[in-house]
Write a protein that holds these residues in place. Structure first.
Motif, short mmCIF file in Angstrom:
data_model
loop_
_atom_site.label_atom_id
_atom_site.label_comp_id
_atom_site.label_asym_id
_atom_site.label_seq_id
_atom_site.Cartn_x
_atom_site.Cartn_y
_atom_site.Cartn_z
N HIS A 204 1.25 -1.38 0.05
CA HIS A 204 0.19 0.00 -0.20
C HIS A 204 1.20 0.83 0.38
O HIS A 204 1.87 1.22 1.10
CB HIS A 204 -0.81 -0.25 1.45
CG HIS A 204 -1.55 -0.84 1.26
ND1 HIS A 204 -3.37 -1.28 0.64
CD2 HIS A 204 -1.59 -2.56 1.86
CE1 HIS A 204 -3.74 -2.13 0.86
NE2 HIS A 204 -2.89 -2.96 1.11
N ALA A 205 0.65 2.56 -0.87
CA ALA A 205 1.47 3.85 -0.90
C ALA A 205 0.57 4.30 0.23
O ALA A 205 -0.29 4.42 -0.22
CB ALA A 205 1.09 3.92 -2.47
N PHE A 206 1.27 5.62 0.34
CA PHE A 206 1.55 6.26 1.38
C PHE A 206 1.86 7.57 0.71
O PHE A 206 2.83 8.08 0.75
CB PHE A 206 2.11 6.37 2.57
CG PHE A 206 0.99 5.11 3.64
CD1 PHE A 206 -0.06 4.46 4.54
CD2 PHE A 206 1.52 3.51 3.08
CE1 PHE A 206 -0.83 4.28 4.95
CE2 PHE A 206 1.25 2.26 3.68
CZ PHE A 206 -0.03 2.82 5.05
N GLN A 207 1.03 9.14 0.99
CA GLN A 207 1.51 9.93 1.16
C GLN A 207 2.18 10.71 2.18
O GLN A 207 1.68 10.20 3.07
CB GLN A 207 0.28 10.80 0.43
CG GLN A 207 -0.60 10.59 -0.28
CD GLN A 207 -1.26 11.77 -1.26
OE1 GLN A 207 -1.70 12.98 -0.90
NE2 GLN A 207 -2.51 10.32 -1.03
N LEU B 118 0.31 5.15 8.93
CA LEU B 118 1.01 3.60 9.30
C LEU B 118 0.07 2.57 9.24
O LEU B 118 -0.46 1.84 8.77
CB LEU B 118 2.31 3.62 8.98
CG LEU B 118 3.05 2.36 9.28
CD1 LEU B 118 2.48 1.94 7.42
CD2 LEU B 118 4.66 2.05 9.20
N PHE B 119 0.53 2.66 10.86
CA PHE B 119 -0.51 1.73 11.52
C PHE B 119 -2.25 1.97 11.34
O PHE B 119 -3.17 0.88 11.48
CB PHE B 119 -0.32 1.14 12.81
CG PHE B 119 0.93 1.38 13.32
CD1 PHE B 119 2.09 0.36 12.67
CD2 PHE B 119 2.25 2.44 13.65
CE1 PHE B 119 3.32 -0.17 12.85
CE2 PHE B 119 3.29 1.65 14.02
CZ PHE B 119 4.04 0.66 13.56
N VAL C 118 -9.67 6.17 15.56
CA VAL C 118 -9.48 7.01 15.61
C VAL C 118 -7.67 7.74 15.46
O VAL C 118 -7.26 6.94 16.02
CB VAL C 118 -9.81 7.57 17.01
CG1 VAL C 118 -9.25 8.84 17.56
CG2 VAL C 118 -11.49 7.73 16.83
N ALA C 119 -7.68 8.18 14.83
CA ALA C 119 -5.87 8.59 14.92
C ALA C 119 -5.13 10.28 15.34
O ALA C 119 -6.15 11.12 14.62
CB ALA C 119 -5.14 8.38 13.39
N SER D 53 -2.74 11.68 6.98
CA SER D 53 -3.12 10.80 7.08
C SER D 53 -5.08 10.58 6.94
O SER D 53 -5.20 9.53 6.73
CB SER D 53 -3.13 10.17 8.69
OG SER D 53 -4.45 11.38 9.68
N THR D 54 -5.53 11.77 6.97
CA THR D 54 -6.93 11.56 6.69
C THR D 54 -7.01 11.03 4.72
O THR D 54 -8.07 10.49 4.69
CB THR D 54 -7.29 13.17 6.26
OG1 THR D 54 -7.35 13.98 5.23
CG2 THR D 54 -7.50 13.60 7.54
N ARG D 55 -6.31 11.49 3.94
CA ARG D 55 -5.67 10.41 2.65
C ARG D 55 -5.81 9.35 2.10
O ARG D 55 -6.57 8.29 2.36
CB ARG D 55 -5.29 11.78 1.63
CG ARG D 55 -5.27 12.86 1.65
CD ARG D 55 -4.49 13.91 1.09
NE ARG D 55 -4.42 15.02 1.10
CZ ARG D 55 -3.41 16.45 0.41
NH1 ARG D 55 -3.00 15.87 -0.58
NH2 ARG D 55 -3.72 17.17 0.35
N ASN D 56 -4.07 9.54 3.36
CA ASN D 56 -4.10 8.18 3.78
C ASN D 56 -4.80 6.43 3.67
O ASN D 56 -5.16 5.34 4.17
CB ASN D 56 -2.28 7.55 4.07
CG ASN D 56 -2.05 8.37 3.66
OD1 ASN D 56 -1.67 8.44 2.78
ND2 ASN D 56 -0.81 8.45 4.93
#
Length: 369
Positions: A192-195, A237-238, A253-254, A265-268
């Protein structure tokens, strides 16, 4: 690598810098050095770099005055070498040279044993625990080299590249750092790709995201419908994998202090509830409902008491604590123990070969579990 920050202390008597002593090298200690105890008349503890436990060396004091409780030193001559001593692969490693690596003079397998000893000692001294642990090798480096996917150099007046000496701003000209990876990070974990922001945080060892996600999920065993709290969540990530595990009937909840990382993280992790802000302040004011699972991935200083107490107040059935400093982890584990949580298991990973740094994943559960 940036220079290590330390306070400038007022001298406490005559400087002992430059003086040399012959000594037996004692055990490894947290911070990339070994312990030497000089006998009378000096009667000092010395934190010694560039040595291996059991060796006999000539050490040279690099920091210390007559009134200091301890001194710092480099091993400048080896009189009796350990079988674990090797020639550093980097020409810039050694006394008075680049301070980025602590253990290039030590066989790689022994480096991991030394880190294991440090993790165990910190947990014993600060948390009163005797914990079996082995620092595990991680795929992605080349014999402990070429793993830093994000590398910074200092710049010399002529435009050349440099690194800094240990605990100093002094520059050491270098052609290259052997820890630098051949390619930058691709910011992926388990496919999985992350921004990630250009200068934002992401694990620098290419194997780190995969092994850490696996270790956290193995510890927590998230189930569909469970409620998860991801603290110091970074770019998610997690949270990304927790959300996948708990599904649409669950809740993630992050919370992250860096606004840019939180926005990413809202996009990921579009299904997670994302909150930017200081973790302690956010927990003190919101999300006070029970949570089944908690991931803690704090900065080097650890989560500390206010955050730990907010976590245990939510009575999770399991906590995964990701730690880049074993001393901070041990202090926080002791606080968890005060509130009825025990260390169920611990894994440690060699994400920073040739340095003293080590990453741990602690699994904490209620005592009655």
């Amino acid at each position: 690598m940036s220079p290590r920050q330390h306070r400038t202390r007022k001298p406490r008597g005559r400087s002992r810098v430059g003086e040399r002593f012959e000594a037996e090298v004692g055990p490894v200690a947290h911070g990339g050095h070994c312990i030497v105890r000089l006998p009378e008349p000096e009667a000092r503890v010395v934190f010694l770099r560039h040595a291996v436990p059991g060796e006999r060396v000539v050490l040279e004091i690099t920091e210390g005055t007559e009134g200091d409780r301890f001194w710092r030193a480099d091993a400048v001559e080896v009189l009796s070498a350990s079988p674990d001593r090797v020639t550093p692969p980097c020409p810039y490693a050694g006394p008075g040279r680049c301070g980025g690596c602590d253990f290039q003079h030590v066989r790689l397998e022994r480096q991991r044993e030394l880190k294991t000893e440090v993790v165990r000692e910190q947990l014993s001294r600060l948390a009163g625990l005797d914990v079996p642990v082995v620092v595990e090798a991680v795929p992605g480096d080349q014999g402990g080299l070429h793993w830093r996917t994000r590398q910074r150099y200092a710049t010399l007046p002529d435009g050349g590249r440099a690194m800094r000496q240990h605990r100093s701003h002094r520059l050491v000209p270098v052609d290259e750092c052997l820890l630098e990876a051949p390619a930058p990070s691709d910011h992926t974990a388990h496919g999985h790709a992350f921004q990630v922001a250009e200068d934002g945080f992401w694990q620098v060892h290419p194997g780190a995201p995969d092994v850490l996600v696996t270790a956290v999920l193995d510890a927590l065993e998230p189930q569909p419908g469970e409620r998860c709290l991801d603290l110091y969540a970074g770019v998610g990530l997690f949270a990304r994998f927790l959300a996948e595990a708990v599904g649409t009937t669950g809740r993630v909840v992050a919370v992250e202090g860096d606004a840019r990382a939180s926005a990413l993280s809202t996009r990921n992790v579009p299904t997670a509830v994302v909150r930017a802000g200081d973790v302690g302040e956010v927990l003190a004011a919101s999300y006070d409902e029970p949570f089944d699972l908690v991931v803690l991935d704090p900065p080097r200083e650890g989560a500390r008491r206010p955050v730990v107490e907010q976590v245990v107040a939510r009575r999770p059935r399991a906590v995964a604590y990701v730690a880049c400093d074993p001393a901070a982890m041990a202090r926080d584990v002791a606080i968890f123990a005060e509130h009825g949580y025990r260390l169920a298991s611990l894994r440690a990973f060699d994400l920073f070969p040739m340095t003293h740094h080590v990453e741990c994943v602690a699994h904490l559960v209620p005592v009655e579990a």
